[in-house]
Design a protein around this motif. Structure first.
Motif, PDB file in Angstrom:
ATOM      1  N   LEU A  21       1.251  -4.008   4.339  1.00  0.00           N
ATOM      2  CA  LEU A  21       1.231  -3.177   5.544  1.00  0.00           C
ATOM      3  C   LEU A  21       2.358  -3.548   6.506  1.00  0.00           C
ATOM      4  O   LEU A  21       2.872  -2.690   7.221  1.00  0.00           O
ATOM      5  CB  LEU A  21      -0.124  -3.282   6.242  1.00  0.00           C
ATOM      6  CG  LEU A  21      -1.268  -2.598   5.504  1.00  0.00           C
ATOM      7  CD1 LEU A  21      -2.597  -2.898   6.184  1.00  0.00           C
ATOM      8  CD2 LEU A  21      -1.034  -1.104   5.421  1.00  0.00           C
ATOM      9  N   GLU A  22       2.750  -4.804   6.511  1.00  0.00           N
ATOM     10  CA  GLU A  22       3.855  -5.208   7.375  1.00  0.00           C
ATOM     11  C   GLU A  22       5.157  -4.545   6.926  1.00  0.00           C
ATOM     12  O   GLU A  22       5.976  -4.160   7.739  1.00  0.00           O
ATOM     13  CB  GLU A  22       4.014  -6.735   7.351  1.00  0.00           C
ATOM     14  CG  GLU A  22       5.022  -7.231   8.359  1.00  0.00           C
ATOM     15  CD  GLU A  22       5.010  -8.739   8.509  1.00  0.00           C
ATOM     16  OE1 GLU A  22       5.882  -9.233   9.229  1.00  0.00           O
ATOM     17  OE2 GLU A  22       4.151  -9.414   7.935  1.00  0.00           O
ATOM     18  N   VAL A  23       5.312  -4.370   5.616  1.00  0.00           N
ATOM     19  CA  VAL A  23       6.526  -3.759   5.082  1.00  0.00           C
ATOM     20  C   VAL A  23       6.486  -2.240   5.198  1.00  0.00           C
ATOM     21  O   VAL A  23       7.456  -1.625   5.624  1.00  0.00           O
ATOM     22  CB  VAL A  23       6.755  -4.190   3.613  1.00  0.00           C
ATOM     23  CG1 VAL A  23       7.905  -3.405   2.988  1.00  0.00           C
ATOM     24  CG2 VAL A  23       7.015  -5.678   3.541  1.00  0.00           C
ATOM     25  N   ILE A  24       5.374  -1.594   4.834  1.00  0.00           N
ATOM     26  CA  ILE A  24       5.347  -0.123   4.809  1.00  0.00           C
ATOM     27  C   ILE A  24       4.533   0.483   5.941  1.00  0.00           C
ATOM     28  O   ILE A  24       4.461   1.699   6.044  1.00  0.00           O
ATOM     29  CB  ILE A  24       4.844   0.424   3.456  1.00  0.00           C
ATOM     30  CG1 ILE A  24       3.361   0.109   3.242  1.00  0.00           C
ATOM     31  CG2 ILE A  24       5.682  -0.082   2.313  1.00  0.00           C
ATOM     32  CD1 ILE A  24       2.725   0.865   2.103  1.00  0.00           C
ATOM     33  N   GLY A  25       3.927  -0.349   6.774  1.00  0.00           N
ATOM     34  CA  GLY A  25       3.109   0.164   7.864  1.00  0.00           C
ATOM     35  C   GLY A  25       3.956   0.756   8.973  1.00  0.00           C
ATOM     36  O   GLY A  25       5.168   0.625   9.006  1.00  0.00           O
ATOM     37  N   GLY A  26       3.314   1.423   9.863  1.00  0.00           N
ATOM     38  CA  GLY A  26       4.022   2.071  10.964  1.00  0.00           C
ATOM     39  C   GLY A  26       3.898   3.574  10.825  1.00  0.00           C
ATOM     40  O   GLY A  26       3.452   4.091   9.804  1.00  0.00           O
ATOM     41  N   LYS A  27       4.297   4.250  11.848  1.00  0.00           N
ATOM     42  CA  LYS A  27       4.109   5.694  11.891  1.00  0.00           C
ATOM     43  C   LYS A  27       4.988   6.452  10.898  1.00  0.00           C
ATOM     44  O   LYS A  27       4.577   7.478  10.368  1.00  0.00           O
ATOM     45  CB  LYS A  27       4.382   6.189  13.313  1.00  0.00           C
ATOM     46  CG  LYS A  27       4.048   7.645  13.528  1.00  0.00           C
ATOM     47  CD  LYS A  27       4.142   8.017  14.976  1.00  0.00           C
ATOM     48  CE  LYS A  27       3.764   9.465  15.193  1.00  0.00           C
ATOM     49  NZ  LYS A  27       3.826   9.853  16.596  1.00  0.00           N
ATOM     50  N   TRP A  28       6.198   5.953  10.594  1.00  0.00           N
ATOM     51  CA  TRP A  28       7.145   6.753   9.840  1.00  0.00           C
ATOM     52  C   TRP A  28       7.551   6.185   8.485  1.00  0.00           C
ATOM     53  O   TRP A  28       8.076   6.916   7.649  1.00  0.00           O
ATOM     54  CB  TRP A  28       8.411   6.969  10.682  1.00  0.00           C
ATOM     55  CG  TRP A  28       8.124   7.644  11.974  1.00  0.00           C
ATOM     56  CD1 TRP A  28       8.179   7.086  13.227  1.00  0.00           C
ATOM     57  CD2 TRP A  28       7.715   8.995  12.177  1.00  0.00           C
ATOM     58  NE1 TRP A  28       7.844   7.998  14.174  1.00  0.00           N
ATOM     59  CE2 TRP A  28       7.546   9.195  13.561  1.00  0.00           C
ATOM     60  CE3 TRP A  28       7.474  10.069  11.326  1.00  0.00           C
ATOM     61  CZ2 TRP A  28       7.154  10.412  14.100  1.00  0.00           C
ATOM     62  CZ3 TRP A  28       7.083  11.279  11.870  1.00  0.00           C
ATOM     63  CH2 TRP A  28       6.928  11.428  13.252  1.00  0.00           C
ATOM     64  N   LYS A  29       7.348   4.901   8.239  1.00  0.00           N
ATOM     65  CA  LYS A  29       7.843   4.298   6.996  1.00  0.00           C
ATOM     66  C   LYS A  29       7.236   4.934   5.750  1.00  0.00           C
ATOM     67  O   LYS A  29       7.946   5.219   4.784  1.00  0.00           O
ATOM     68  CB  LYS A  29       7.597   2.796   6.986  1.00  0.00           C
ATOM     69  CG  LYS A  29       8.493   2.045   7.932  1.00  0.00           C
ATOM     70  CD  LYS A  29       8.195   0.566   7.825  1.00  0.00           C
ATOM     71  CE  LYS A  29       8.961  -0.226   8.841  1.00  0.00           C
ATOM     72  NZ  LYS A  29       8.599  -1.652   8.754  1.00  0.00           N
TER      73      LYS A  29
END
Length: 128
Positions: A21-29
């Motif tokens: 989640l740290e790598v692909i998390g976020g609103k747009w990733k």
């Protein structure tokens, strides 16, 4: 490079999920990855056209983070005006199943919650 949340992870405690989640998390990733998986190599402007609500500043930031994490590749061509293309790295390709599972789950959640959805071929496939 951005600061990682943790200096190290403990694999037995579910930190693998947290690292993912740290790598692909976020609103747009996730959306950026989805578009690269659907369309292949894309230029900055092409990504922006696929999601106009995404500001150039935020798109640049998200692309840099994905590149720094080794999930996407950035190829710069020595031409004027500058030409830059983004594509999935092997690590990004390995996320294909994860992103597709997120897409499937999200589609079903939206339909199950009776959220207004603009009809298209994909929404008709999901309801079958």
């Amino acid at each position: 490079m951005r600061t990682r949340r943790f200096k190290n992870y403990e694999l037995e405690t579910g930190c693998g999920v947290e690292a993912c989640l740290e790598v692909i998390g976020g609103k747009w990733k996730g959306l950026i990855l989805h578009h690269l998986m659907e369309h292949g190599t894309l230029r900055f402007s092409q990504i922006q056209k696929l999601k106009p609500a995404l500001s150039p500043r935020i798109l640049t930031s998200q692309l840099r983070e994905l590149e720094n994490d080794g999930v996407i590749l950035r190829k710069v061509y020595p031409v004027v005006p500058p030409k830059v293309e983004y594509s999935l790295s092997s690590a990004g390709e390995s996320l294909r199943g994860v992103v597709q599972a997120m897409q499937t789950w999200g589609d079903r959640f939206i339909i199950g919650a009776n959220t207004p959805v603009k009809p298209n071929e994909r929404s008709q496939e999901i309801t079958k």
